[in-house]
Design a protein around this motif. Structure first.
Motif, short mmCIF file in Angstrom:
data_model
loop_
_atom_site.label_atom_id
_atom_site.label_comp_id
_atom_site.label_asym_id
_atom_site.label_seq_id
_atom_site.Cartn_x
_atom_site.Cartn_y
_atom_site.Cartn_z
N THR A 42 -4.46 -13.34 -44.99
CA THR A 42 -5.58 -13.92 -45.21
C THR A 42 -6.26 -14.51 -44.16
O THR A 42 -6.15 -14.20 -43.09
CB THR A 42 -5.17 -15.13 -46.18
N ASN A 43 -7.64 -14.81 -44.55
CA ASN A 43 -8.70 -15.28 -43.48
C ASN A 43 -9.22 -13.90 -42.85
O ASN A 43 -9.34 -14.16 -41.43
CB ASN A 43 -8.15 -16.34 -42.82
N VAL A 44 -9.17 -12.69 -43.31
CA VAL A 44 -9.60 -11.44 -42.68
C VAL A 44 -10.74 -11.69 -42.37
O VAL A 44 -11.94 -11.75 -43.38
CB VAL A 44 -9.18 -10.34 -43.43
N PRO A 45 -11.49 -11.52 -41.13
CA PRO A 45 -13.02 -11.21 -40.92
C PRO A 45 -13.56 -9.92 -41.53
O PRO A 45 -12.80 -8.90 -41.15
CB PRO A 45 -13.20 -11.45 -39.51
N ARG A 46 -14.61 -9.94 -41.92
CA ARG A 46 -15.24 -8.36 -42.58
C ARG A 46 -16.07 -8.14 -41.31
O ARG A 46 -17.17 -8.41 -41.32
CB ARG A 46 -15.78 -9.14 -43.86
N THR A 52 -12.14 0.20 -38.95
CA THR A 52 -11.81 1.39 -38.65
C THR A 52 -10.31 1.45 -38.30
O THR A 52 -9.69 2.47 -38.55
CB THR A 52 -12.38 1.08 -37.17
N LEU A 53 -9.63 0.04 -38.22
CA LEU A 53 -8.30 0.24 -37.81
C LEU A 53 -7.69 0.29 -39.37
O LEU A 53 -6.39 1.21 -39.28
CB LEU A 53 -7.75 -1.15 -37.13
N GLY A 54 -8.12 -0.11 -40.16
CA GLY A 54 -7.63 0.32 -41.73
C GLY A 54 -7.66 1.80 -41.93
O GLY A 54 -6.82 2.15 -42.50
N THR A 55 -8.61 2.59 -41.32
CA THR A 55 -8.55 3.86 -41.72
C THR A 55 -7.55 4.47 -40.90
O THR A 55 -6.80 5.53 -41.41
CB THR A 55 -10.15 4.35 -41.21
N LEU A 56 -7.33 3.96 -39.65
CA LEU A 56 -6.44 4.45 -38.86
C LEU A 56 -4.94 4.55 -39.40
O LEU A 56 -4.21 5.24 -39.59
CB LEU A 56 -6.10 4.05 -37.27
N LEU A 57 -4.47 3.06 -40.04
CA LEU A 57 -3.42 2.88 -40.66
C LEU A 57 -3.13 3.82 -41.89
O LEU A 57 -2.36 4.26 -42.13
CB LEU A 57 -3.33 1.33 -40.77
N GLY A 70 -12.89 -9.11 -49.40
CA GLY A 70 -12.51 -8.42 -48.20
C GLY A 70 -11.86 -9.56 -47.32
O GLY A 70 -11.62 -9.34 -46.33
N GLN A 71 -11.51 -10.54 -47.82
CA GLN A 71 -11.07 -11.68 -46.89
C GLN A 71 -9.45 -11.66 -47.05
O GLN A 71 -8.67 -12.52 -46.28
CB GLN A 71 -11.45 -13.16 -47.54
N VAL A 72 -8.90 -10.94 -48.04
CA VAL A 72 -7.52 -10.75 -47.96
C VAL A 72 -7.14 -9.14 -47.81
O VAL A 72 -7.93 -8.47 -48.52
CB VAL A 72 -6.94 -11.28 -49.23
N MET A 73 -6.10 -9.02 -46.84
CA MET A 73 -5.87 -7.57 -46.95
C MET A 73 -4.27 -7.27 -47.08
O MET A 73 -3.40 -7.98 -46.56
CB MET A 73 -5.98 -7.29 -45.45
N ALA A 74 -4.19 -6.37 -48.18
CA ALA A 74 -2.64 -6.08 -48.62
C ALA A 74 -2.35 -4.82 -47.94
O ALA A 74 -2.99 -3.73 -48.23
CB ALA A 74 -2.46 -6.19 -50.05
N LEU A 75 -1.44 -4.85 -46.94
CA LEU A 75 -0.93 -3.86 -46.47
C LEU A 75 0.35 -3.25 -46.65
O LEU A 75 1.18 -4.19 -47.03
CB LEU A 75 -1.04 -4.06 -44.68
N SER A 76 0.68 -1.97 -46.99
CA SER A 76 1.87 -1.52 -47.12
C SER A 76 2.44 -0.34 -46.37
O SER A 76 1.87 0.81 -46.64
CB SER A 76 2.11 -1.38 -48.61
N GLY A 77 3.20 -0.50 -45.50
CA GLY A 77 3.84 0.68 -44.99
C GLY A 77 5.09 1.06 -45.30
O GLY A 77 6.08 1.50 -44.76
N ARG A 78 5.11 1.31 -46.61
CA ARG A 78 6.35 1.70 -47.61
C ARG A 78 6.88 2.98 -46.68
O ARG A 78 8.08 3.06 -46.33
CB ARG A 78 6.20 1.67 -49.01
#
Ligand code: EPZ
Length: 421
Positions: A42-46, A52-57, A70-78
């Motif tokens: 949370t508190n993710v800067p837009r 760019t890093l999101g695209t890499l992940l 865009g202030q919350v980012m849900a990541l899942s490396g399942r």
């Protein structure tokens, strides 16, 4: 291409909300690769760097969802579907090299493009590589890629850095969370960004002691789990906006600002005649008298004076009373803003890693060019103080690291707008 147009003059008064920290958020995002469970930030800067890093992940198989505007980012490396971080993305963003530690720790193999140099210096990655080798990885450099392997997993060890590196400490600490046994990192970075990353790793189940000190002790665990973590306030954005009322006069409250985030910066502001007061909501900044006084700065790792606030301080010294000496000890080429400030009438002599700035009464607006992120910010600050119009081109640098900078400065009375040229 966009440019920023600033009409100088006038005090700044009001409040600015500080966003989440770019450099911290980037490293937190890479930590999502360490677990098959979801990591929510949370508190993710837009910012464009975050995208760019999101695209890499995503290219590695991680799911990245932006929520709440865009202030919350849900990541899942399942499931990691690809162990190779491609040159085309890594070259755009050096922080992407920090997928190496997590990817290697989780998958026992990672292939990550070398990031290459950048405008502010050569920025080697030898300390990152050495640290991972110390943890038992075999590393080969091939075709511009770092190919790291640890078929039987990483093993805890003592890593002693010859000098402080934020990125190498963060790659080492993330890798060590899943290593067998104990890792001790000596001469570790103490930056609040690194401390926040460690806080998140601990919330994910990592066993780490010593955050904020030069020695980190990591007890490896078998696996990490999901977590929700709030990104800390961006101390460099904070420092940048603290310089604005110092240069222009007036009084600005930085909401979410904290003294413990900015180390020696506050003491140098005090030496320059700037008052910083803690408030319920953050920090209030105002000049003590009519003029800023010359004050010297030598950049150093935290809690020393941050290199990322050197350019902004130089902009302030351009109209200070007296001569100041600014010494840059972290990067070898971080005075590129000086020639641009000179175009605005500043008196600056650069000799190697030292700049002498003799304050002038007035800067004059000019067309100037942004060369990197913090240099761009310094030109905007100088433009706010200059007589007439300043046009800062190549503002894509700015968009990498400052969320809604024109909107935030307009909110405290600055005359600033973005144009497409
Ligand atoms: C981080 O870069 C920040 N970036 C930088 O912010 C910041 O200026 C820097 O730390 C110093 O505080 C991110 O966190 C994404 P270092 P990093 O490794 O980790 C040398 C901004 O404007 N070095 O601490 O790359 C290196 O060349 C940016 O937001 C080696 O020689 O910095 C530099 O001279 C720019 N070998 C010094 O160490 C290595 O393996 C410190 O760099 C690693 C580093």
């Amino acid at each position: 291409m966009d440019s920023i147009v600033v009409q100088g003059g006038g005090e700044l008064n009001g409040q600015i909300q500080i966003s989440g920290a770019k450099n911290t958020c980037l490293k937190l995002m890479s930590a999502a690769l360490l677990t098959d469970e979801p990591l929510t930030l949370t508190n993710v800067p837009r910012l464009s760097d975050i995208k760019t890093l999101g695209t890499l992940l995503e290219s590695l198989g991680c799911e990245v969802a932006m929520l709440n505007d865009g202030q919350v980012m849900a990541l899942s490396g399942r499931e990691i579907t690809n162990r190779k971080a491609d040159y085309e993305i890594v070259r755009k963003l050096r922080a992407s090299f920090n997928v190496l530690g997590p990817l290697l720790a989780r998958e026992n193999e990672a292939i990550v493009s070398l990031p290459g140099g950048c405008a502010i210096g050569a920025r080697a990655v030898d300390l990152h590589i050495k640290a991972l080798e110390t943890l038992g990885a075999t590393i080969e450099l091939d075709g511009g890629y770092v190919h790291a392997k640890a078929p039987n997993g990483l093993t805890g060890a003592v890593i002693e850095f010859p000098f402080v590196s934020v990125g190498a400490t963060e790659n080492a600490v993330t890798a060590a969370t899943l290593a067998k046994g104990t890792t001790v990192i000596k001469n570790a970075a103490r930056e609040p960004d690194t401390v926040d990353l460690i806080k998140c790793l601990v919330a994910m189940g990592a066993k780490i002691e010593g955050a904020g000190t030069s020695t980190l002790t990591i007890e490896g665990v078998d696996h990490l789990h999901g977590a929700t973590h709030e990104v800390i306030a961006d101390r460099i954005e904070l420092g940048t906006f603290m310089v604005a009322p110092a240069i222009c006069g007036g009084s600005v409250e930085l909401l979410g600002g904290r003294l413990d985030l900015i180390g020696a910066f506050v003491e140098r502001l005090d030496a320059a005649g700037i008052n910083v007061t803690e408030t319920d909501g953050g920090l209030l900044v105002a000049r003590r008298g009519d003029v800023v006084k010359a004050a010297d700065v030598t950049t150093a790792p935290f809690p020393g004076y941050p290199t990322d606030l050197q350019a902004q301080f130089m902009a302030m010294m351009c109209t200070a009373e007296g001569t100041s000496t600014l010494e840059e000890t972290i990067f070898e080429n971080r005075f590129m803003h000086a020639p641009e400030l000179i175009r605005m009438g500043a008196k600056i002599d650069v000799d190697g890693n030292t700049a002498k700035v003799t304050g002038v009464e007035q800067l004059n607006g000019a067309r100037v060019m942004a060369t990197d992120l913090r240099a761009s910010a310094s030109l905007i600050l100088a433009g706010l103080r200059a007589k007439g119009e300043t046009v800062v081109s190549r503002v894509y640098h700015l968009d990498r690291g400052y969320e809604k900078i024109e909107e935030k400065l307009r909110g405290v009375g600055a005359n600033i707008e973005r144009i497409s040229e």
